[in-house]
Design a protein around this motif. Structure first.
Motif, PDB file in Angstrom:
ATOM      1  N   ARG A  17      41.792  44.600  36.803  1.00  0.00           N
ATOM      2  CA  ARG A  17      42.276  45.487  35.816  1.00  0.00           C
ATOM      3  C   ARG A  17      41.413  46.797  35.392  1.00  0.00           C
ATOM      4  NH1 ARG A  17      46.221  42.772  32.467  1.00  0.00           N
ATOM      5  NH2 ARG A  17      47.186  41.345  33.959  1.00  0.00           N
ATOM      6  N   VAL A  31      43.646  41.261  27.505  1.00  0.00           N
ATOM      7  CA  VAL A  31      44.386  40.412  28.441  1.00  0.00           C
ATOM      8  C   VAL A  31      44.870  38.908  27.731  1.00  0.00           C
ATOM      9  CG1 VAL A  31      44.738  39.073  30.555  1.00  0.00           C
ATOM     10  CG2 VAL A  31      43.668  41.337  30.544  1.00  0.00           C
ATOM     11  N   GLU A  79      48.585  38.644  27.027  1.00  0.00           N
ATOM     12  CA  GLU A  79      49.440  37.964  27.977  1.00  0.00           C
ATOM     13  C   GLU A  79      49.219  36.386  27.948  1.00  0.00           C
ATOM     14  OE1 GLU A  79      49.100  40.023  31.819  1.00  0.00           O
ATOM     15  OE2 GLU A  79      48.417  41.523  30.600  1.00  0.00           O
ATOM     16  N   ALA A  82      47.684  34.628  32.212  1.00  0.00           N
ATOM     17  CA  ALA A  82      47.435  35.681  32.960  1.00  0.00           C
ATOM     18  C   ALA A  82      46.330  35.634  33.881  1.00  0.00           C
ATOM     19  CB  ALA A  82      47.471  36.768  32.047  1.00  0.00           C
ATOM     20  N   GLN A 110      47.764  39.954  39.746  1.00  0.00           N
ATOM     21  CA  GLN A 110      46.518  40.065  39.145  1.00  0.00           C
ATOM     22  C   GLN A 110      46.851  41.348  38.173  1.00  0.00           C
ATOM     23  OE1 GLN A 110      43.213  39.633  41.384  1.00  0.00           O
ATOM     24  NE2 GLN A 110      43.132  37.343  40.985  1.00  0.00           N
ATOM     25  N   GLY A 142      50.301  42.709  34.672  1.00  0.00           N
ATOM     26  CA  GLY A 142      50.339  43.170  33.141  1.00  0.00           C
ATOM     27  C   GLY A 142      49.647  44.599  32.740  1.00  0.00           C
TER      28      GLY A 142
END
Length: 295
Positions: A138, A156, A160, A164, A231, A234
Motif C-alpha cells: 500500500r 486499512v 476495510e 484486508a 493486496q 483497497g
C-alpha cells in the motif's frame, strides 16, 4: 534452532531492505495502467539516478518489523524439517538393494526433502508476514498518501477491516509454496554441485542463491501479479478492482484487460529483485549460521 532463527532473521532483513527500491518499482508496474506505467517507471528511474529515491523506500519499516521474526520462523522450521525428511529418506534408501542406489536416487530424495521442508516453512512464514506485506505494498504505490506504517495499518483496519490484511493469504501461500519449494530445492542442488564438501563457502552460497532466486521468481510471476492486485485493491481508484472479492475475479480482471501478458507485468524487476536478494539472504544466513556455531 536458535542459531538458525537468529541467522534467518538477519537474512530476511538484509534480503528485503537492500533491494527495496527495485521491489517498489515492481509493485507499481503491476498495478498501474499501461499509460501510467511508462511515465511512472521513467520518473522513478530518473529520480533514483538523481539520488531522489526517498519515495521508493516508503514502507520499508514494515518489512524490517515483519521480515525479522517471519524469516526466523522460516529458516528454523526449514532446517528442522529438512533434517527430519533427510533422515526419513535415508532410511528408505537403506531398504533398497545396492544396485538401486544409483546417482539419480541419491539426489532426488535430497531435493524432495528440501522442497517439502521449504513448503512447510513457507506456510509458517506467510501466516506472520502477509499483513506486513499488505502494508508495504500500500505504501509502495505511486499515489500513496500514508506517512507512516502505523498510519497505513490503522487506516486499512478502520476502512476495510481485518480481512484486508489476509485477503491475499490463499494466493500468497499458493505462490510462496511453489516459489520457496523451487528456491530451496534449486539452492540445495546448486550448493552441492558448487561445494560438495558442505563447508562455509561464501561464493558458492551467493551463486547458488542467485540461481535459485531467478528460477523461483520466473515461474511464479503470474501468481505474484494476482497477489499484488488483491493486496492493493483497497487503494485503487478503479471500482471493479476495488470490489474484487478473491483470486478468480482478480485473474479475470487481469486477463480481460491485459491478456496473458498481463500476468507477467513486472517480470524483469521481480527477477532482478529476487536474484540479488536471494543471494544476499542465503549468504547472510549461511554466514550467521557458521558464525554462531563457531562461537
Amino acid at each position: 534452532m536458535t542459531q538458525n532463527a537468529i541467522a534467518g532473521a538477519m537474512a530476511g532483513i538484509g534480503e528485503h531492505c537492500i533491494m527495496y527500491p527495485v521491489d517498489s518499482i515492481r509493485t507499481r508496474m503491476q498495478v498501474l495502467s499501461a499509460a501510467e506505467l511508462n511515465t511512472a517507471v521513467k520518473n522513478a528511474s530518473k529520480q533514483y539516478l538523481r539520488g531522489q529515491q526517498r519515495h521508493l523506500w516508503k514502507g520499508v519499516y514494515s518489512v524490517v518489523v515483519g521480515a525479522g521474526p517471519a524469516h526466523a520462523i522460516h529458516f528454523a522450521t526449514y532446517e528442522f524439517c529438512k533434517e527430519k525428511f533427510n533422515r526419513f529418506f535415508d532410511q528408505q534408501l537403506n531398504l533398497k538393494s545396492p544396485s538401486d542406489n544409483n546417482k539419480s536416487i541419491v539426489i532426488s530424495p535430497q531435493l524432495l526433502a528440501s522442497g517439502t521442508a521449504g513448503a512447510i516453512a513457507t506456510f509458517a512464514h506467510d501466516g506472520l508476514m502477509t499483513p506486513f506485506d499488505v502494508i508495504k505494498q500500500r505504501m509502495q504505490m505511486r499515489d500513496s498518501v500514508y506517512r507512516s506504517v502505523r498510519e497505513c495499518a490503522k487506516t486499512v483496519y478502520r476502512t476495510e477491516g481485518l480481512k484486508a490484511f489476509y485477503i491475499s493469504f490463499p494466493t500468497t501461500v499458493s505462490m510462496s509454496i511453489p516459489f520457496q519449494s523451487v528456491q530451496f530445492a534449486t539452492y540445495e542442488y546448486c550448493r552441492t554441485l558448487l561445494d560438495p564438501e558442505g563447508t562455509y563457502n561464501p561464493k558458492a552460497h551467493m551463486l547458488a542463491g542467485a540461481i535459485a532466486g531467478a528460477v523461483a521468481s520466473s515461474v511464479t510471476t503470474p501468481l505474484d501479479v494476482v497477489k499484488t492486485l488483491l493486496q492493493t485493491k483497497g487503494s485503487s481508484n478503479d471500482a471493479q478492482i476495488k470490489n474484487t472479492s478473491g483470486f478468480k475475479e482478480a485473474v479475470s480482471i487481469i486477463y480481460s484487460r491485459h491478456g496473458v501478458k498481463g500476468f507477467f507485468r513486472g517480470f524483469k524487476p521481480r527477477v532482478l529483485t529476487n536474484m540479488p536478494s536471494t543471494a544476499i539472504s542465503w549468504s547472510v544466513y549461511e554466514y550467521f549460521k557458521w558464525f554462531l556455531a563457531s562461537k
